[in-house]
Design an enzyme around this catalytic site. Structure first.
Site, PDB file in Angstrom:
ATOM      1  CG  ASP A 496     -50.984 -23.073 -36.799  1.00 14.69           C
ATOM      2  OD1 ASP A 496     -51.611 -22.819 -35.764  1.00 14.69           O
ATOM      3  OD2 ASP A 496     -51.445 -22.883 -37.952  1.00 14.69           O
ATOM      4  CG  ASP A 566     -56.916 -18.354 -37.786  1.00 11.98           C
ATOM      5  OD1 ASP A 566     -55.743 -17.959 -37.926  1.00 11.98           O
ATOM      6  OD2 ASP A 566     -57.204 -19.563 -37.658  1.00 11.98           O
TER       7      ASP A 566
HETATM    8  C1  DGJ Z   1     -54.230 -21.701 -38.449  1.00  9.52           C
HETATM    9  C2  DGJ Z   1     -53.494 -20.401 -38.492  1.00  9.52           C
HETATM   10  O1  DGJ Z   1     -53.997 -19.520 -37.522  1.00  9.52           O
HETATM   11  C3  DGJ Z   1     -53.587 -19.829 -39.900  1.00  9.52           C
HETATM   12  O2  DGJ Z   1     -52.960 -18.574 -39.948  1.00  9.52           O
HETATM   13  C4  DGJ Z   1     -52.952 -20.796 -40.861  1.00  9.52           C
HETATM   14  O3  DGJ Z   1     -51.584 -20.910 -40.588  1.00  9.52           O
HETATM   15  C5  DGJ Z   1     -53.626 -22.155 -40.751  1.00  9.52           C
HETATM   16  N1  DGJ Z   1     -53.667 -22.630 -39.392  1.00  9.52           N
HETATM   17  C6  DGJ Z   1     -52.909 -23.182 -41.599  1.00  9.52           C
HETATM   18  O4  DGJ Z   1     -53.417 -24.432 -41.446  1.00  9.52           O
END
Ligand code: DGJ
Length: 754
Positions: A496, A566
């Site tokens: 991430d 997301d």
């Molecule tokens: C952003 C990601 O896109 C989410 O899926 C998740 O992993 C969060 N970060 C966790 O902090």
């Protein structure tokens, strides 16, 4: 005129000579190389033997030609549909002198124009020499041919020892070109590069429509379509990373080109740092597309003898419209770009705990979810954020990559063993390039973050960006990841990256090198990924950046899948997936089924609807399984099993957008056809039936008209009056009425060749 004919070439050393001079695979090479030439694949790069300065590349249904003009510049001659093998390719000639205001420098479609000699168009390269001189004029020097599909062309300034080697490689299957440049300083003093593109491509004067993708967090992949007019349209990121706001991809259709018809040129830049693509219609209506490092805040010093490689700017041509362009690019990415190319396996079906638990992860909680996931037929269990350091909220912990003992008193092993005992493999979330100020790492190394000393450090999500360009930071990041993978049985990392850069200072190096952070950070990111993969060959990696903030063909060379957004609301996902698949294959498009009503839009949808939307890509489940009923679990189990029967077609077949959900369409229909045409899969959705309007009849595409295909409903919808089997011609001409009505209804069908 120079004709490309069969002729013996003697100008290049044996290793570099494999010049095929016909398109039927007859290679003529220097006599010393005859034996090895007999085993070579048909050549697709040809050099005009008479002049040695007209170059032709053929691949797929495309031909690209360029050559050296009377002034010594390298310029494009032709790019479009494939022409006959014996067709004459005219020599390159400098553009016209339109007026004293529009010199021929601006009307010559140079392959790699340097700023100097009266150039006002977008320059590929701009430099400042140590003595303040800023004039750079690149002329052709020589060419070499590393293999049958590649050519390298060397250019040099007319008086100074600055050379640029242009790299060309054409894919014989798709005709997609990979172009990049290496810039080298042979001067006795340093030079400063202020602008360095990978390549420029030119289209002839015509009316064009430009497609490109923009967005924001949770709203990525919006398709924009607009007429190209005079001047520049810039799509870019200045953020140090690819960005949610624009994606480094374009497609340009000529005249009335549409989804399935017409000439279309397209391209994608393989770079995960600040990037820029400029689409420029010049004063004589030619269109030039230039892409590479973003010149904004750019400065790369080359000391004597040093070189800089640019990223690759891929580009291709299709005469089957925007749909044809996306199918070519998807096929190319599967076969040439992904880390396991040319045969990447379809992705395992994953469960991810993020939306269920957020950072409240515990051994017992994760194990309970793992049991429920395994019962659905899930292949991989992924624990998301929250397992490390003092991570309870996003205010602390990033940078401290030790297991949190309160949450996992015995480390990760018990959970990993449990996941394995349930028949799944284990994946783990990391965010390696970031640090919270509230962390041991930051307290120990406050100087490791990007910043301008004495100025505020802007925090986003309470985190700062580690300066990965620094060798010690690179070593730390590689070290903890290597240790994590060496000490635990981890099959998969979700990597991430939850903010963009700000105050990108690097004060530990001399002032004139500080802006190199834009290049060196990403080079180190790529080298860490490459080294980890080499040392742990089984590892698979997802690129995530708060959703789709780091999706590009650069990162996809090192990662197996990406997290597009997301936003997991299924209706929004339909339009996002429509945009995403313009540029990237469904193979890498992870899509989770999450809870309803959705946390962002408060929209309620059926589980079947959500599953069918996610089944269009790499299926995952991200819901809170603790809330699921037995009926929910049974539905998911049934559809996950059905997904496995069509997955290869869905993620590696040819994608046809029969009805795009863009422009507010109340219907969506997507069809995927396996490369051998033995199977097709049709996904259909209605968002809200209005005024009784029925679902449009769907005429399928891409089937074998003479073969018979049986029809099977994937989720159980029956279609009275529709034959159980019919020819490909029937399904493509008569079509199918899927008879969908209501709000957020979905149905999917398989067509299997008998
Ligand atoms: C952003 C990601 O896109 C989410 O899926 C998740 O992993 C969060 N970060 C966790 O902090």
């Amino acid at each position: 005129m120079h004709t490309l004919r069969t002729l013996q070439l003697k100008t290049f050393p044996c290793l570099h000579v494999a010049i095929g001079l016909t398109m039927i695979g007859l290679n003529f090479v220097s006599s010393a190389c005859v034996a090895s030439a007999q085993t070579m694949a048909p050549a697709v790069v040809k050099v005009d033997p008479a002049s040695g300065t007209v170059f032709r590349l053929d691949g797929g249904d495309a031909t690209y030609a360029f050559g050296v003009n009377q002034r010594g510049e390298l310029q494009q001659i032709y790019w479009g549909g494939k022409v006959a093998a014996g067709d004459p390719i005219p020599a390159a000639t400098v553009g016209i002198e339109w007026a004293s205001f529009d010199s021929s420098y601006n009307n010559t479609p140079q392959e790699y124009a340097s700023w100097g000699a009266g150039l006002f168009q977008e320059a590929a390269l701009k430099v400042t020499f140590a003595d303040g001189n800023r004039d750079l004029v690149l002329h052709y020097v020589s060419s070499t041919k590393p293999d049958a599909h590649s050519i390298e062309v060397k250019l040099k300034d007319i008086s100074r020892a600055v050379t640029v080697t242009l790299h060309y490689k054409i894919d014989p299957e798709t005709g997609i070109l990979a172009r990049s440049a290496t810039i080298e300083n042979g001067e006795p003093k340093p030079i400063l590069l202020e602008q360095a593109a990978a390549a420029s491509y030119t289209l002839p004067p015509a009316h064009y429509t430009l497609n490109y993708l923009t967005g924001r967090w949770a709203g990525e992949w919006t398709l924009n379509s607009e007429a190209i007019h005079g001047g520049e349209r810039v799509i870019e990121s200045r953020r140090g990373t690819t960005g949610h706001q624009a994606n480094p991809w374009f497609a340009i259709g000529r005249g009335d080109a549409d989804e399935e018809h017409g000439e279309t040129w397209f391209g994608a830049l393989a770079w995960s740092g600040s990037w820029r693509i400029v689409i420029e219609q010049d004063q004589l209506d030619k269109v030039r597309v230039t892409g590479g490092y973003n010149p904004f805040d750019f400065g790369y010093q080359l000391k004597p003898g040093e070189k800089l490689d640019t990223p690759i700017f891929y580009a291709g041509y299709s005469d089957h419209g925007f749909g044809g362009a996306s199918r070519l690019l998807a096929r190319f990415t599967l076969a040439q770009v992904l880390p396991r190319a040319p045969n990447p396996k379809p992705r395992p079906v994953i469960y991810n705990s993020w939306e269920a638990t957020e950072m409240n992860v515990t051994e017992a909680g994760q194990e309970a979810l793992a049991e429920k996931a395994a019962a659905l037929g899930i292949d991989r269990f992924v624990m998301d954020d929250g397992w490390f350091g003092q991570r309870k909220t996003d205010h602390a912990g990033l940078g401290d990559w030790y297991v949190n003992k309160e949450k996992f008193p015995n480390g990760l092993k018990p959970l990993i063993d449990k996941v394995h005992s349930l028949g799944m493999d284990f994946g783990l979330w990391v965010e390696p390039e970031m640090v919270n100020p509230d962390s041991d790492l930051y307290r120990k190394h406050p100087d490791w973050v990007l910043n301008f000393p004495g100025r505020p450090r802007n925090e986003e999500r309470t985190q700062l960006v580690l300066n990965l360009a620094r060798p010690d930071v690179r070593a730390y990041v590689f070290g903890f990841l290597d240790k994590l993978l060496s000490e635990n049985q981890i099959a998969f990392l979700k990597w991430d990256y939850n903010r963009n850069w700000s105050e990108p200072g690097w004060d530990q190096v001399p002032v004139e090198e500080q802006k190199e952070v834009y290049v060196k950070f990403i080079q180190n990111l790529y080298s860490i990924l490459a080294e980890l993969r080499a040392k742990h060959p089984g590892i698979e990696i997802e690129s995530c950046s708060g959703g789709g903030g780091r999706v590009d063909l650069g990162i996809l060379h090192y990662t197996d899948e990406v997290w597009p957004s997301d936003n997991t609301d299924p209706l929004d996902r339909l339009t996002q997936q429509d945009g995403f698949t313009r540029a990237y294959p469904t193979q890498v498009m992870l899509s989770w089924v999450t809870d309803s009503p959705h946390w962002m839009n408060n929209r309620a949808t059926s589980l079947t609807y959500r599953l069918l939307v996610s089944m269009e890509g790499a299926l995952g489940i991200g819901a809170n399984l603790n809330k699921w009923t037995d009926e929910d679990s049974a539905t998911a189990k049934r559809l996950i099993a059905a997904y496995h029967q069509v997955q290869k077609t869905v993620v590696q077949g040819d994608l046809y957008r029969l009805i795009s959900p863009t422009n507010g369409s109340e219907f969506t229909a997507t069809e995927m056809v396996s490369p051998d045409r033995s199977q097709a899969v049709l996904f259909t959705y209605v968002h809200a039936t209005q005024e009784g309007r029925g679902f449009p009849n769907l005429e399928l595409l891409g089937l074998d008209p003479d073969a018979t295909y049986t029809l099977t409903s994937i989720e159980g919808k029956t279609l009275p009056g529709t034959p159980a089997a019919a020819s490909g011609a029937w399904w493509m001409r008569h079509g199918i009425d899927v008879n969908l009505r209501g709000d957020f209804q979905a149905a999917a069908f398989r067509f299997d060749r008998k």
